[in-house]
Design a protein around this motif. Sequence first.
Motif, PDB file in Angstrom:
ATOM      1  N   LYS A 183      34.679  36.087  38.843  1.00 58.11           N
ATOM      2  CA  LYS A 183      33.363  36.724  39.467  1.00 58.11           C
ATOM      3  C   LYS A 183      33.527  37.069  40.813  1.00 58.11           C
ATOM      4  CE  LYS A 183      30.265  33.536  36.598  1.00 58.11           C
ATOM      5  NZ  LYS A 183      29.350  32.594  36.835  1.00 58.11           N
ATOM      6  N   ASP A 184      35.022  36.673  41.240  1.00 64.63           N
ATOM      7  CA  ASP A 184      35.368  37.161  42.738  1.00 64.63           C
ATOM      8  C   ASP A 184      35.896  38.368  43.179  1.00 64.63           C
ATOM      9  OD1 ASP A 184      35.836  36.813  45.516  1.00 64.63           O
ATOM     10  OD2 ASP A 184      36.982  35.078  45.200  1.00 64.63           O
ATOM     11  N   ALA A 185      35.436  39.323  43.657  1.00 63.98           N
ATOM     12  CA  ALA A 185      35.989  40.740  43.878  1.00 63.98           C
ATOM     13  C   ALA A 185      37.167  40.406  44.522  1.00 63.98           C
ATOM     14  CB  ALA A 185      35.039  41.298  44.892  1.00 63.98           C
ATOM     15  N   MET A 186      37.483  39.353  45.502  1.00 67.75           N
ATOM     16  CA  MET A 186      38.755  39.100  46.155  1.00 67.75           C
ATOM     17  C   MET A 186      39.885  38.574  45.159  1.00 67.75           C
ATOM     18  SD  MET A 186      39.705  36.908  49.361  1.00 67.75           S
ATOM     19  CE  MET A 186      38.502  37.494  50.555  1.00 67.75           C
ATOM     20  N   PHE A 187      39.529  37.705  43.991  1.00 70.45           N
ATOM     21  CA  PHE A 187      40.320  37.640  43.235  1.00 70.45           C
ATOM     22  C   PHE A 187      40.773  38.696  42.314  1.00 70.45           C
ATOM     23  CE2 PHE A 187      41.269  36.147  38.817  1.00 70.45           C
ATOM     24  CZ  PHE A 187      42.618  35.467  38.873  1.00 70.45           C
ATOM     25  N   ILE A 188      39.877  39.456  41.942  1.00 71.14           N
ATOM     26  CA  ILE A 188      40.140  40.716  41.387  1.00 71.14           C
ATOM     27  C   ILE A 188      41.092  41.609  41.924  1.00 71.14           C
ATOM     28  CG2 ILE A 188      39.236  42.713  40.460  1.00 71.14           C
ATOM     29  CD1 ILE A 188      36.629  41.265  39.535  1.00 71.14           C
ATOM     30  N   ARG A 189      40.988  41.625  43.241  1.00 71.08           N
ATOM     31  CA  ARG A 189      41.950  42.576  43.939  1.00 71.08           C
ATOM     32  C   ARG A 189      43.139  41.929  44.084  1.00 71.08           C
ATOM     33  NH1 ARG A 189      42.513  47.403  44.788  1.00 71.08           N
ATOM     34  NH2 ARG A 189      40.397  47.647  45.244  1.00 71.08           N
ATOM     35  N   MET A 190      43.451  40.683  44.125  1.00 68.72           N
ATOM     36  CA  MET A 190      44.535  39.754  44.135  1.00 68.72           C
ATOM     37  C   MET A 190      45.269  40.149  42.886  1.00 68.72           C
ATOM     38  SD  MET A 190      46.591  38.291  46.471  1.00 68.72           S
ATOM     39  CE  MET A 190      45.202  37.664  47.364  1.00 68.72           C
ATOM     40  N   VAL A 191      44.788  40.287  41.741  1.00 65.79           N
ATOM     41  CA  VAL A 191      45.447  40.442  40.487  1.00 65.79           C
ATOM     42  C   VAL A 191      46.218  41.736  40.656  1.00 65.79           C
ATOM     43  CG1 VAL A 191      45.324  40.862  38.109  1.00 65.79           C
ATOM     44  CG2 VAL A 191      44.019  39.024  39.172  1.00 65.79           C
ATOM     45  N   PHE A 239      46.140  38.316  33.375  1.00 62.61           N
ATOM     46  CA  PHE A 239      45.898  37.699  34.433  1.00 62.61           C
ATOM     47  C   PHE A 239      44.319  37.273  34.811  1.00 62.61           C
ATOM     48  CE2 PHE A 239      49.964  39.513  35.923  1.00 62.61           C
ATOM     49  CZ  PHE A 239      50.787  38.380  35.595  1.00 62.61           C
ATOM     50  N   TYR A 240      43.577  38.286  34.514  1.00 62.53           N
ATOM     51  CA  TYR A 240      42.229  38.038  34.676  1.00 62.53           C
ATOM     52  C   TYR A 240      41.458  37.012  33.711  1.00 62.53           C
ATOM     53  CZ  TYR A 240      37.268  38.958  34.909  1.00 62.53           C
ATOM     54  OH  TYR A 240      35.948  38.970  35.175  1.00 62.53           O
ATOM     55  N   VAL A 241      41.901  37.027  32.333  1.00 68.67           N
ATOM     56  CA  VAL A 241      41.451  36.365  31.557  1.00 68.67           C
ATOM     57  C   VAL A 241      41.780  34.672  31.753  1.00 68.67           C
ATOM     58  CG1 VAL A 241      41.178  35.797  29.079  1.00 68.67           C
ATOM     59  CG2 VAL A 241      40.945  38.033  29.856  1.00 68.67           C
ATOM     60  N   HIS A 242      43.086  34.709  31.947  1.00 72.56           N
ATOM     61  CA  HIS A 242      43.902  33.383  32.366  1.00 72.56           C
ATOM     62  C   HIS A 242      44.516  33.322  33.748  1.00 72.56           C
ATOM     63  CE1 HIS A 242      43.194  32.463  27.965  1.00 72.56           C
ATOM     64  NE2 HIS A 242      43.909  33.544  27.759  1.00 72.56           N
ATOM     65  N   PRO A 243      43.746  32.911  34.629  1.00 72.40           N
ATOM     66  CA  PRO A 243      44.329  33.195  36.156  1.00 72.40           C
ATOM     67  C   PRO A 243      45.388  32.403  36.418  1.00 72.40           C
ATOM     68  CG  PRO A 243      41.888  33.004  36.249  1.00 72.40           C
ATOM     69  CD  PRO A 243      42.331  32.865  34.662  1.00 72.40           C
TER      70      PRO A 243
END
Length: 298
Positions: A265-273, A230-234
Amino acid sequence: MEGIDNEIPPIKQNFKHNFQSLRVADKLETRCTDYLGINLTFATREGILKHTKVKNEDGYYQYLDLDLTDMHLELPFSITLEGQVVAIADEIAQCTHDLEDGVRSGVINFKALRDQSLVSRCMEAYQIRVDKGTIAPAYETRSLIIKNLVGYLIYDVCKQSEKNISQYLKERDMQNEMVFEEQCVFFSDSIEQLVKQLKKWMDDRIIYSEEVSISDSKAQYLIKQLFKAFYVHPKQLPDYMLEKYFKLKGRSFNRAEMNDEELKKDAMFIRMVADHIGGMTDQFASRTYKKLYFPDYI
């Protein structure tokens, strides 16, 4: 979480189920379009957070966008009696469920269980009798012991906590606010020691057993691979998760306009994953892994 491989830089975020539960209540679960979350009271939110520990070896768990105002993280207990009851109830449930699972799976020998001080004391108090020659007791017998152990621990907590609360109220004026600055709901000293002994004994036989270690290793591998995908291919994330993310960012959701490199690069997106993976059941996680990594024709 540290970097999973060279494609993912070190990620300075944590995952802890009590913080995640609060995040679900505050940010993810929605009942109307006017606001995010389900608008719980402070006491309920604080009880969710404090039902288990809020610190690890490096300090407090990091959840950047959670509102922890007035949560008193420095106190290792809830500031309401209801929250303290939730925490001790969780401890009792976890301890007794682990025991039952351990006996049922055969990881714990039933005779060895009966020899544990807390269990034997409970059996004596409730006059529970088991045939001495029984190695693999019937389900009803096993359930009877576990059920009465739950009751035995609850009774001890109630009796001890009643004394604690009475003493606390005598020493303070509680007319205006029912905020407790001390922990009042806990086991008596003697039972506390027996619970600790039983937990240590269970850890040696269950938590660190070969079977559990293998399962833990599989789970770690699967979760890391899901996160990597999910991180590599959002764009592999489902619409409902991406819609939540863009709503939190105050932006409209449009797959065609998504910038993958910006998201990484967005911490909020990382948390969403992590939110997406954290909400999966075991079976759904396994199916998702196969969907992401296995060709359809296998």
